[in-house]
Design a protein around this motif. Sequence first.
Motif, short mmCIF file in Angstrom:
data_model
loop_
_atom_site.label_atom_id
_atom_site.label_comp_id
_atom_site.label_asym_id
_atom_site.label_seq_id
_atom_site.Cartn_x
_atom_site.Cartn_y
_atom_site.Cartn_z
N UNK B 116 25.23 28.70 7.98
CA UNK B 116 23.96 27.97 7.97
C UNK B 116 22.83 28.96 8.14
N UNK B 117 21.66 28.56 7.62
CA UNK B 117 20.48 29.39 7.85
C UNK B 117 20.01 29.19 9.28
N UNK B 118 19.28 30.20 9.76
CA UNK B 118 18.80 30.14 11.15
C UNK B 118 18.01 28.86 11.41
N UNK B 119 17.15 28.51 10.47
CA UNK B 119 16.30 27.33 10.67
C UNK B 119 17.14 26.06 10.75
N UNK B 120 18.16 25.99 9.90
CA UNK B 120 19.05 24.81 9.92
C UNK B 120 19.76 24.71 11.26
N UNK B 121 20.26 25.88 11.72
CA UNK B 121 20.94 25.90 13.01
C UNK B 121 19.99 25.43 14.10
N UNK B 122 18.79 25.98 14.10
CA UNK B 122 17.82 25.60 15.14
C UNK B 122 17.61 24.10 15.15
N UNK B 123 17.49 23.55 13.95
CA UNK B 123 17.23 22.11 13.86
C UNK B 123 18.41 21.31 14.41
N UNK B 124 19.62 21.74 14.03
CA UNK B 124 20.82 21.02 14.50
C UNK B 124 20.92 21.09 16.02
N UNK B 125 20.69 22.30 16.56
CA UNK B 125 20.82 22.48 18.01
C UNK B 125 19.80 21.62 18.74
N UNK B 126 18.55 21.66 18.26
CA UNK B 126 17.52 20.88 18.96
C UNK B 126 17.84 19.39 18.88
N UNK B 127 18.20 18.95 17.70
CA UNK B 127 18.50 17.53 17.50
C UNK B 127 19.63 17.08 18.41
#
Lengths: 285, 252, 222
Positions: B116-127
């Motif tokens: 995953x891209x960093x931004x996608x990961x960040x979004x998943x983690x925050x969500x």
Amino acid sequence: MTTIEIAGIKRRKFKDTMFKYIVYGLTFTCLAVVLIILFYIFQKGIPCLNWSLFSQMPKPVGESGGGVLNAMVGSLMVVSIAALIAIPLGIAVGIFLAEKRGKPAADRVSIAVDVLQGVPSIVVGMVVYVWVVKPLGIFSALSGSIALAIMMLPPVIKNTEETLVLIPNTLKEAALALGASDLKSTMKILLPTGIGGIFSGCMLGIARVAGEVAPLLFTAFGNPYLSFNILKPVNSLPMVIFNYGSSPYEDWHRIAWGGSVILVGFVIILNVIVKFFESRWKVQF
Amino acid sequence: MEGTILRTENLCASFGTNQILKNINIDIPEKKVTAFMGPSGCGKTTFLRCINRMHELNPEATVQGKIRLHYEDVYQMDAMTLRRKVGMVFQRPNPFPTMSIYENVIAGFTLNGLKLKKAEKDAIVEDALRKVALWDEVKDKLNNRATSLSGGQQQRLCLARTVAMKPEVILLDEPTSALDPLSTAKIEDLLYELKGNYTLVIVTHNMQQAARISDMTAFFYLGELLEFDDTKKVFTNPKNEKTQNYITGRFG
Amino acid sequence: MEHLKSELDFLRGELNQMLDLVHKQLQKAEEVLLENNTELVKEIASTEKLVNAKELQIDSRCETILALFTPVAVDLRFVLSALKMNANLERIADIADGISRMVVHTKVRFDKVLLEKIEAKKAFDTAIEMFNCVAQAYQKEDTLIAREVFTKDKIVDAITNNGVSVAEEFAKMSPENLSQAIPLLSIMKMLERTGDHLKNIAEEIIFYAEAKVLKHGGKANE
């Protein structure tokens, strides 16, 4: 009634104290032996340490000075190659034993490892001599490494197994429950979690074989000259200590003591490293 | 049955010669909380572990009968695929100790080799962390070790790790039995909130917990499913006498 | 505990609706009695069915909450008092229905002078005032307002006690007057009962909010 009880308690307290002092006393004895040995080696060896010991080759009888450069290089070569062979193999077997614990296959492997641990080092050397040295027709560093690798395997395997077994099963289940494969959950979860224990197993394995001389007699053989070729005989520190220490020459004795200090120092440093990283990589569950 | 996500047909499970589950037939409704309760050794945890095929990790375990996830037999599916659809939270919090909080949440993806891209990961983690109400507590220390969190936080992290994979069903094996009452209440609140989006199946020793959070309750006894009904019905007017004796504490 | 909170809020709302329904029943019953507005009788009868349904709903919700959430402390007191308030409110609604039917069954119209002398309007208004107090006290959890009910109940009691002699006097004037005096007297009796029910509700509110038992002198709690 009360008096009887008090008397009993007094006796028990006395026994308790006795036991405590016996334990202290025996522990101290053990410690004292180690300290005396170390003290003796350092007392004899430290005066022999000088720069030429590290930088020079051995000199023929009669010439003063000389060093163990070739033996240090040889030891380093033999031990590192042995580690390269034994660590991956040992960890793999350790994983197998931990995963299949209790199954017949694992039990048999486990017994084999125990037996291997008990095989005298001279026998290992002889076997490698027959397997490697004879077919190749020459004593070599490589054959020494193979002999030492066999010696190293048991501690690496046992430590890996013990470490992995102590990791709660739920950790692996957690990985599996996320849809991870068996391989991934072992490589990415179990090994990193047990890295401290596995690492210390490897270091102790290295420390164990660094001082071995018997298997090397048949394999690396010894070499009075500096050699970097793994397919040629090389010298090693334990062998220098053995050869020079049992020689009649005062000069050579000095070199043997110096070599001993280097070897002991090496082992002590390894142990310190192990302790350091063990606490550093300690994983709490 | 309308809205059934999981259905078992004559499910039997054993360890060696010891039969744990006997002919279980149950329809678990979608996007509801279903609680399994019963005395120790009644087979409820085994049943849960059959659903995501963790049961078969034990070499002596055998299973007969069918479990269907949306009409698809889970024993015909690939176990790894199944476990991505059916997540699980365990009795004791078990975050991966070598990983940071962030890595733990995203672990399902990394362990499955999904890049995953960093931004996608960040979004998943925050969500995921927001869904388990942990975001505000850990957003400034996402790179800390997961084991630095308290037990209750760790369990919510484990829930986040599961939620991040967007499973259809989340199995919970006594998720609060190792937690203090406050952390337990927090987890229960979370489950109540999550049920709109996920089907939750929870095993619990705690009857009150089953009563509080579930829509449907199943009562297991000696490997059999004795009663399965609306939680309200089970707790106010159980059909089976054994259920009544169990929930009134007269068991024995 | 969010779940329990939302369940309790729901119960609170349902009880509020019940209060509202019964309040209107009581007002309509007054209109039936004083204005002889017989149109409202049917309305009251149909609303009575609604009230009964609501009572069952609230009972069942209380049962659910007790069974599934095992509430404690203030939550437990609230559910317990909700159960009792619910029963009292239903009784009041029954009374309102009874009054309206009594008016219809009485063939003659109640004499204006008699109604005035027996202070039917005052008794009714006081009862409705009590109801207002109870509703307000419940909504605001204000026990001071709840306590006003007790003084007002004394007024209702005094009026209804006095009613007996007023009715007696009226009946003495003409034997036909008996057919008015007797139903009216029982209506007054019903109003007295309404006051008692409202007093009970007020006590429940105080029990819920302050954990104080006022019933029967409140000795049990000391």
